[in-house]
Design a protein around this motif. Structure first.
Motif, PDB file in Angstrom:
ATOM      1  N   HIS A 134       0.830  -1.206   0.000  1.00 30.37           N
ATOM      2  CA  HIS A 134       0.000   0.000   0.000  1.00 30.37           C
ATOM      3  C   HIS A 134       0.865   1.258   0.000  1.00 30.37           C
ATOM      4  O   HIS A 134       1.921   1.283   0.624  1.00 30.37           O
ATOM      5  CB  HIS A 134      -0.887  -0.011   1.242  1.00 30.37           C
ATOM      6  CG  HIS A 134      -2.063   0.910   1.132  1.00 30.37           C
ATOM      7  ND1 HIS A 134      -1.963   2.263   1.339  1.00 30.37           N
ATOM      8  CD2 HIS A 134      -3.356   0.675   0.808  1.00 30.37           C
ATOM      9  CE1 HIS A 134      -3.159   2.815   1.165  1.00 30.37           C
ATOM     10  NE2 HIS A 134      -4.022   1.873   0.842  1.00 30.37           N
ATOM     11  N   GLY A 135       0.386   2.281  -0.727  1.00 31.92           N
ATOM     12  CA  GLY A 135       1.076   3.565  -0.759  1.00 31.92           C
ATOM     13  C   GLY A 135       1.294   4.127   0.638  1.00 31.92           C
ATOM     14  O   GLY A 135       2.307   4.770   0.905  1.00 31.92           O
ATOM     15  N   GLY A 136       0.350   3.858   1.526  1.00 29.50           N
ATOM     16  CA  GLY A 136       0.448   4.352   2.898  1.00 29.50           C
ATOM     17  C   GLY A 136       1.679   3.828   3.621  1.00 29.50           C
ATOM     18  O   GLY A 136       2.285   4.544   4.416  1.00 29.50           O
ATOM     19  N   ALA A 137       2.062   2.584   3.335  1.00 34.57           N
ATOM     20  CA  ALA A 137       3.254   2.003   3.971  1.00 34.57           C
ATOM     21  C   ALA A 137       4.508   2.706   3.450  1.00 34.57           C
ATOM     22  O   ALA A 137       5.467   2.939   4.197  1.00 34.57           O
ATOM     23  CB  ALA A 137       3.325   0.505   3.694  1.00 34.57           C
ATOM     24  N   SER A 187       4.503   5.825   2.425  1.00 39.12           N
ATOM     25  CA  SER A 187       4.442   7.129   3.097  1.00 39.12           C
ATOM     26  C   SER A 187       5.056   7.052   4.491  1.00 39.12           C
ATOM     27  O   SER A 187       5.799   7.953   4.904  1.00 39.12           O
ATOM     28  CB  SER A 187       2.994   7.594   3.269  1.00 39.12           C
ATOM     29  OG  SER A 187       2.379   7.766   2.030  1.00 39.12           O
ATOM     30  N   ALA A 188       4.744   5.989   5.227  1.00 41.01           N
ATOM     31  CA  ALA A 188       5.222   5.847   6.600  1.00 41.01           C
ATOM     32  C   ALA A 188       6.746   5.776   6.657  1.00 41.01           C
ATOM     33  O   ALA A 188       7.372   6.433   7.487  1.00 41.01           O
ATOM     34  CB  ALA A 188       4.610   4.613   7.250  1.00 41.01           C
ATOM     35  N   ASP A 242       8.242   9.225   5.601  1.00 32.90           N
ATOM     36  CA  ASP A 242       8.094  10.208   6.677  1.00 32.90           C
ATOM     37  C   ASP A 242       9.154   9.994   7.762  1.00 32.90           C
ATOM     38  O   ASP A 242       9.798  10.940   8.217  1.00 32.90           O
ATOM     39  CB  ASP A 242       6.680  10.096   7.259  1.00 32.90           C
ATOM     40  CG  ASP A 242       6.384  11.156   8.307  1.00 32.90           C
ATOM     41  OD1 ASP A 242       6.263  12.331   7.918  1.00 32.90           O
ATOM     42  OD2 ASP A 242       6.290  10.806   9.491  1.00 32.90           O
ATOM     43  N   ASP A 292       4.482  19.342   6.330  1.00 34.49           N
ATOM     44  CA  ASP A 292       3.780  18.801   5.171  1.00 34.49           C
ATOM     45  C   ASP A 292       4.693  17.868   4.406  1.00 34.49           C
ATOM     46  O   ASP A 292       5.915  17.957   4.480  1.00 34.49           O
ATOM     47  CB  ASP A 292       3.209  19.918   4.281  1.00 34.49           C
ATOM     48  CG  ASP A 292       4.106  20.259   3.127  1.00 34.49           C
ATOM     49  OD1 ASP A 292       5.262  20.635   3.393  1.00 34.49           O
ATOM     50  OD2 ASP A 292       3.671  20.151   1.977  1.00 34.49           O
ATOM     51  N   LEU A 293       4.085  16.912   3.743  1.00 31.46           N
ATOM     52  CA  LEU A 293       4.861  15.928   2.989  1.00 31.46           C
ATOM     53  C   LEU A 293       4.079  15.551   1.735  1.00 31.46           C
ATOM     54  O   LEU A 293       2.907  15.186   1.818  1.00 31.46           O
ATOM     55  CB  LEU A 293       5.106  14.679   3.849  1.00 31.46           C
ATOM     56  CG  LEU A 293       6.068  13.646   3.260  1.00 31.46           C
ATOM     57  CD1 LEU A 293       7.497  14.177   3.198  1.00 31.46           C
ATOM     58  CD2 LEU A 293       6.055  12.354   4.068  1.00 31.46           C
ATOM     59  N   ARG A 294       4.747  15.703   0.590  1.00 29.99           N
ATOM     60  CA  ARG A 294       4.117  15.322  -0.666  1.00 29.99           C
ATOM     61  C   ARG A 294       4.843  14.104  -1.214  1.00 29.99           C
ATOM     62  O   ARG A 294       6.079  14.077  -1.254  1.00 29.99           O
ATOM     63  CB  ARG A 294       4.205  16.463  -1.683  1.00 29.99           C
ATOM     64  CG  ARG A 294       3.681  16.038  -3.062  1.00 29.99           C
ATOM     65  CD  ARG A 294       4.012  17.054  -4.151  1.00 29.99           C
ATOM     66  NE  ARG A 294       3.833  16.431  -5.452  1.00 29.99           N
ATOM     67  CZ  ARG A 294       2.886  16.796  -6.316  1.00 29.99           C
ATOM     68  NH1 ARG A 294       2.067  17.769  -6.027  1.00 29.99           N
ATOM     69  NH2 ARG A 294       2.791  16.174  -7.474  1.00 29.99           N
ATOM     70  N   ILE A 295       4.073  13.115  -1.624  1.00 29.24           N
ATOM     71  CA  ILE A 295       4.669  11.918  -2.208  1.00 29.24           C
ATOM     72  C   ILE A 295       4.160  11.725  -3.625  1.00 29.24           C
ATOM     73  O   ILE A 295       2.952  11.828  -3.877  1.00 29.24           O
ATOM     74  CB  ILE A 295       4.354  10.683  -1.340  1.00 29.24           C
ATOM     75  CG1 ILE A 295       4.871  10.961   0.067  1.00 29.24           C
ATOM     76  CG2 ILE A 295       4.977   9.423  -1.931  1.00 29.24           C
ATOM     77  CD1 ILE A 295       5.043   9.810   0.961  1.00 29.24           C
ATOM     78  N   ASP A 296       5.091  11.490  -4.538  1.00 27.48           N
ATOM     79  CA  ASP A 296       4.735  11.165  -5.920  1.00 27.48           C
ATOM     80  C   ASP A 296       5.019   9.689  -6.134  1.00 27.48           C
ATOM     81  O   ASP A 296       6.136   9.228  -5.881  1.00 27.48           O
ATOM     82  CB  ASP A 296       5.582  11.999  -6.897  1.00 27.48           C
ATOM     83  CG  ASP A 296       5.210  13.469  -6.850  1.00 27.48           C
ATOM     84  OD1 ASP A 296       4.047  13.774  -7.133  1.00 27.48           O
ATOM     85  OD2 ASP A 296       6.079  14.296  -6.522  1.00 27.48           O
ATOM     86  N   TYR A 297       4.002   8.972  -6.566  1.00 30.12           N
ATOM     87  CA  TYR A 297       4.155   7.530  -6.785  1.00 30.12           C
ATOM     88  C   TYR A 297       4.442   7.280  -8.260  1.00 30.12           C
ATOM     89  O   TYR A 297       3.574   7.431  -9.102  1.00 30.12           O
ATOM     90  CB  TYR A 297       2.889   6.794  -6.364  1.00 30.12           C
ATOM     91  CG  TYR A 297       2.599   6.891  -4.886  1.00 30.12           C
ATOM     92  CD1 TYR A 297       3.229   6.035  -3.983  1.00 30.12           C
ATOM     93  CD2 TYR A 297       1.721   7.844  -4.383  1.00 30.12           C
ATOM     94  CE1 TYR A 297       2.980   6.134  -2.625  1.00 30.12           C
ATOM     95  CE2 TYR A 297       1.467   7.946  -3.021  1.00 30.12           C
ATOM     96  CZ  TYR A 297       2.101   7.084  -2.159  1.00 30.12           C
ATOM     97  OH  TYR A 297       1.849   7.181  -0.805  1.00 30.12           O
ATOM     98  N   GLY A 317       3.379   8.893   9.460  1.00 32.81           N
ATOM     99  CA  GLY A 317       3.168   7.943   8.366  1.00 32.81           C
ATOM    100  C   GLY A 317       1.833   7.221   8.504  1.00 32.81           C
ATOM    101  O   GLY A 317       1.182   6.913   7.503  1.00 32.81           O
ATOM    102  N   PHE A 341       0.169  12.407  -3.390  1.00 29.09           N
ATOM    103  CA  PHE A 341      -0.598  12.598  -2.169  1.00 29.09           C
ATOM    104  C   PHE A 341       0.140  13.593  -1.293  1.00 29.09           C
ATOM    105  O   PHE A 341       1.322  13.413  -1.003  1.00 29.09           O
ATOM    106  CB  PHE A 341      -0.763  11.246  -1.455  1.00 29.09           C
ATOM    107  CG  PHE A 341      -1.937  11.196  -0.533  1.00 29.09           C
ATOM    108  CD1 PHE A 341      -3.229  11.215  -1.029  1.00 29.09           C
ATOM    109  CD2 PHE A 341      -1.754  11.141   0.843  1.00 29.09           C
ATOM    110  CE1 PHE A 341      -4.323  11.176  -0.178  1.00 29.09           C
ATOM    111  CE2 PHE A 341      -2.844  11.098   1.699  1.00 29.09           C
ATOM    112  CZ  PHE A 341      -4.132  11.112   1.185  1.00 29.09           C
ATOM    113  N   VAL A 371       0.107  15.650   2.278  1.00 27.55           N
ATOM    114  CA  VAL A 371      -0.488  15.696   3.609  1.00 27.55           C
ATOM    115  C   VAL A 371      -0.055  16.957   4.346  1.00 27.55           C
ATOM    116  O   VAL A 371       1.103  17.340   4.327  1.00 27.55           O
ATOM    117  CB  VAL A 371      -0.079  14.461   4.454  1.00 27.55           C
ATOM    118  CG1 VAL A 371      -0.817  14.461   5.794  1.00 27.55           C
ATOM    119  CG2 VAL A 371      -0.366  13.173   3.704  1.00 27.55           C
TER     120      VAL A 371
END
Lengths: 140, 172
Positions: free
Chosen positions: A53-56, A58-59, A62, A83-88, B66, B113, B115
């Motif tokens: 998952h993208g969330g993992a 992100s974690a 971060d 703030d944190l921006r992630i490009d997949y 996260g 995304f 945040v």
């Protein structure tokens, strides 16, 4: 300097969620950090393909960005994400370890700016990139 | 002209809840984080059930950034997917029993995304709701807000862009 790196390492390794996801701090110092996260079935976001998952992602991004900030020579203590921006860019290959590298490329008294990349075994094609702003705290 | 007799309420609820449960329970990472969804009509509210393993800063303590990002992203993806599924379930085109049996439509893919961390996440349950601001043939833009004690004191918000899988987009 060595003390600061040691402190940052202890801090990262004490994070319950980082342990839970199997994150390992492989490199830290001078405003950069590298954290790995092994593939695990509990991280799957798409049951059909087994892609995590993208969330993992992100974690781990971060955490890695935070570690980079804390290891910067001008950072007096802890940090929090503003703030944190992630490009997949692409799906991570199922079964492979995610390696994230973050660099704190600029820091002021109050704000730290960070960039990061996440890769799997195919290091020429990043899985994701991130950029973010973090707070600069006086203590932990 | 007489309109058809409405279905009994429990039949409607059972169909909708079964479809939602199938969508959510299929994803291991959602189960790992212990995120559940409440449904009122077509509106979804996600719940992140607090656990010590979600802690990011043991000194405060606070929820890991996260985890917050993941919670917001999970809420966005499920809400977006649900917004495409809802009309297909209601029209009878999709059978919730097929969904429960594992015949799930493909999920939207996250493009980016972002945040915004507004306050530290306290060690207790969190809630989130996502709004699909635009959903075109290929791309969707979703905004999501999360709170804990007070709905008007958000602790995080995010905006994300998603690629719509072509099999669900074509049928709206």
């Amino acid at each position: 300097m060595a003390d600061k790196t040691k402190l940052a390492r202890q801090f990262i390794e004490a994070i319950p969620h980082a342990r839970e996801l199997g994150m390992v701090l492989t490199e830290i110092g001078d405003g950069t950090a590298e954290i790995t996260m092994a593939y695990d079935k509990k991280l799957i976001g798409d049951p059909e393909t087994g892609v995590i998952h993208g969330g993992a992602v992100s974690a781990v991004m971060d955490t890695c960005c935070g570690a980079a900030v804390m290891s910067h020579p001008s950072a007096p203590g802890g940090t929090a994400t503003i703030d944190l921006r992630i490009d997949y860019m692409r799906a991570a290959t199922p079964g492979q370890t995610i390696v994230t590298r973050a660099t704190c490329h600029h820091i002021t008294r109050n704000v730290a700016f960070v960039r990061a990349t996440a890769m799997d075994d195919d290091v020429d094609r990043p899985v994701a990139t991130a950029s973010g702003a973090f707070t600069v705290e006086k203590g932990f | 002209m007489s309109r058809p007799r409405p279905e009994p309420v429990q039949v409607v609820k059972q169909r909708r809840d079964a479809a939602l449960a199938a969508l959510v329970n299929a994803v291991p990472y959602i189960r790992f984080l212990n995120i559940t969804f409440d449904r009122r009509g077509d509106e979804l509210t996600s719940v992140l059930h607090f656990d010590d393993k979600l802690i990011g800063n043991p000194f405060l303590p606070a929820i890991h950034g996260g985890v917050t990002a993941a919670f917001l992203e999970v809420t966005s993806v499920i809400t977006l997917n649900w917004s495409h599924l809802w009309p297909r379930i209601e029209s009878g085109e999709l059978d919730p029993e097929d969904l429960a049996a594992g015949k799930l439509p493909r999920q939207p893919k996250t493009i980016d995304f972002t945040v915004d961390y507004l306050r530290s996440g306290l060690p207790r349950d969190a809630y989130a709701r996502a709004t699909v601001n635009r959903s075109g043939r290929r791309y969707a833009s979703v905004h999501v807000e999360a709170w804990q004690d007070h709905k008007d004191r958000l602790f995080a918000q995010a905006t994300g862009h998603f690629l719509i899988p072509q099999d669900s987009a074509s049928k709206g």
